[in-house]
Design a protein around this motif. Structure first.
Motif, short mmCIF file in Angstrom:
data_model
loop_
_atom_site.label_atom_id
_atom_site.label_comp_id
_atom_site.label_asym_id
_atom_site.label_seq_id
_atom_site.Cartn_x
_atom_site.Cartn_y
_atom_site.Cartn_z
N ASP A 8 -4.97 3.88 -1.58
CA ASP A 8 -4.54 3.78 -2.99
C ASP A 8 -5.72 3.88 -3.97
O ASP A 8 -5.98 2.96 -4.74
N ASP A 56 -2.48 8.20 -1.38
CA ASP A 56 -2.46 8.07 -2.84
C ASP A 56 -3.85 8.22 -3.45
O ASP A 56 -4.48 7.24 -3.85
N ASN A 91 2.85 8.95 -1.28
CA ASN A 91 3.97 9.44 -2.11
C ASN A 91 3.51 10.01 -3.43
O ASN A 91 4.14 10.91 -3.98
N HIS A 92 2.37 9.53 -3.95
CA HIS A 92 1.88 10.08 -5.22
C HIS A 92 1.21 11.44 -5.03
O HIS A 92 0.94 12.13 -6.00
N HIS A 190 1.52 5.58 5.28
CA HIS A 190 1.68 5.30 3.85
C HIS A 190 3.13 4.91 3.65
O HIS A 190 4.01 5.77 3.60
N HIS A 229 -0.14 2.04 0.29
CA HIS A 229 1.05 2.09 -0.56
C HIS A 229 1.17 0.84 -1.41
O HIS A 229 1.43 0.92 -2.60
MN LIG Z 1 2.03 4.89 -2.64
#
Ligand SMILES: [Mn+2]
Length: 405
Positions: A8, A56, A91-92, A190, A229
């Motif tokens: 992250d 991320d 996810n980002h 993640h 995450h």
């Molecule tokens: Mn994330």
């Protein structure tokens, strides 16, 4: 096997605020890059065997070239030091459509030496990594890569999530069965894992993303679980093997993370036996102050009394939380506060004027004896609603309350 695990990074998550004149970058972006520098420096100094970044890199899947350059420079330092580095896709980083590139794609396209992009569920071994360890990569998997519209037709969101979890779990278990039992194995994922604690202000899309069960992670076949995450550092399998670790984000995204120590993890991963330590990062100071203002007569004096000394706030990101009745608003001198906090990097005043006219309920009224309709009427009075409108709103409320009763 000495590994460094972080996650992250979100280097361009906070772009508002002051710009550094020398680099042209937002000061807060430089903060995130400074954390990243500390991580890369340590990996190189310690000559770790492996770096695992658990996803991320950016704010979203469309990072500006300037931010890509800054991320790229730092990953290239690891590559040039010959340190095998796994970059997992979060996810980002990922686009919703499966044929679109994710933000870490160029490292794969250009086959950057020692850098391995984890954008699919797979098992990397000594052949790929050049070191006697296995890394099972479990990136953020978007629904469209796993199933078609037809697969999900007629299913509820919950059923779709369950299906995704089952597909992923069996894919991971298949790979675990294929793994070399004599070599240490790291699972990097993640994802959200059941039982994890979120930071207070982070928006959790519970019910909208897969939350993996403990059993997938707490598998004795695995020697370290490198998660990403969730921005709050935690071990989900304390005092047991394997460690299941979120290192947390590398800088504070917002005040929800104000009290969290940010850092990364150094671990000695061995078959059946892993030790690890959380290494704190030097990050920007956050000061979050709840100010007590009991009386209108001394309102500003009370605020000024409770502000920290000017030199104590130098360079910090500050927030003042004030709670006062709406009609005290003219008493607030924001310029006076700004003057006192001028050495801060930034400050914001969070005003809660909703407690405003609590006193109007009267000291004798026991709130629990009021009906919802009474309470609503009291509320309308506190926001000074016209009598006519109040009547109309009460009628509507009656209708709704009647229906749900
Ligand atoms: Mn994330």
């Amino acid at each position: 096997m000495r590994i460094l695990h972080f996650a992250d990074a979100h280097i361009d998550m906070v772009t508002q605020g002051r710009i550094d004149p020398e680099t042209g970058l937002p000061v807060r972006v430089i903060d995130f890059l400074t954390s990243l520098d500390q991580i890369v420096d340590r990996a190189i100094e310690e000559a770790v065997d492996l770096v695992v970044f658990a996803g991320d890199a950016y704010k979203d899947r469309n990072p500006q070239p300037t931010y890509q350059r800054e991320w790229g420079k730092r990953i290239m330092r690891l590559s040039q030091a010959g340190i095998p580095t796994v970059l997992l896709v979060g996810n980002h980083d990922v686009a919703r459509a499966s044929n679109r590139a994710h933000t870490l794609h160029e490292f794969r396209t250009l086959a950057v030496p020692y850098v391995h992009v984890g954008d699919r569920i797979e098992l990397l071994g000594p052949k790929e990594l050049g070191i006697p360890v296995q890394v099972l990569t479990l990136p953020w998997v978007s629904r469209s890569t796993l199933m078609t519209r037809q697969d999900t037709a007629g299913l509820t969101v919950q059923q779709v999530l369950e299906k995704i979890e089952n597909l992923i779990t069996s894919a991971v278990q298949n790979l675990l069965a294929q793994a070399d039992p004599d070599l240490p194995l790291i699972l990097t994922a993640h994802a959200s894992v059941q039982g994890a604690k979120y930071g207070s202000e982070r928006t959790v899309m519970l019910g909208h993303e897969v939350v993996f069960s403990h059993s997938l992670m707490r598998n004795k076949r695995i020697d370290y679980v490198a998660l990403g995450h969730i921005h709050k550092h935690q071990d989900l399998n304390p005092d047991s093997h394997p460690p299941v670790i979120y290192p947390g984000s590398i800088e504070r995204i917002d005040f929800g993370e104000a009290r969290e120590q940010k850092g990364y993890v150094l671990a000695d991963v061995k078959r059946g036996e892993t030790t690890w330590e959380f290494v704190p990062l030097k990050t920007r100071r956050f000061i979050d102050l709840a100010i007590d203002t009991p009386s209108a007569d001394s309102f500003m004096a009370d605020i000024m009394d409770q502000l920290p000394d000017a030199n104590k706030v130098a360079g910090a990101v500050c927030r003042l939380r004030l709670s006062y009745p709406r009609d005290w608003e003219p008493l607030l001198d924001e310029n006076g506060i700004a003057e006192q906090l001028k050495e801060a990097l930034s400050f914001q005043i969070l005003k809660d004027r909703s407690t405003a006219k609590r006193s109007r309920l009267g000291d004798t009224t026991a709130v629990d004896q009021l009906t919802p309709l009474d309470l609503l009427e009291t509320y309308w009075r506190t926001v000074d609603l016209e009598a006519e409108e109040m009547g109309a709103m009460q009628e509507l409320a009656k209708e709704i309350l009647g229906k749900t009763a």
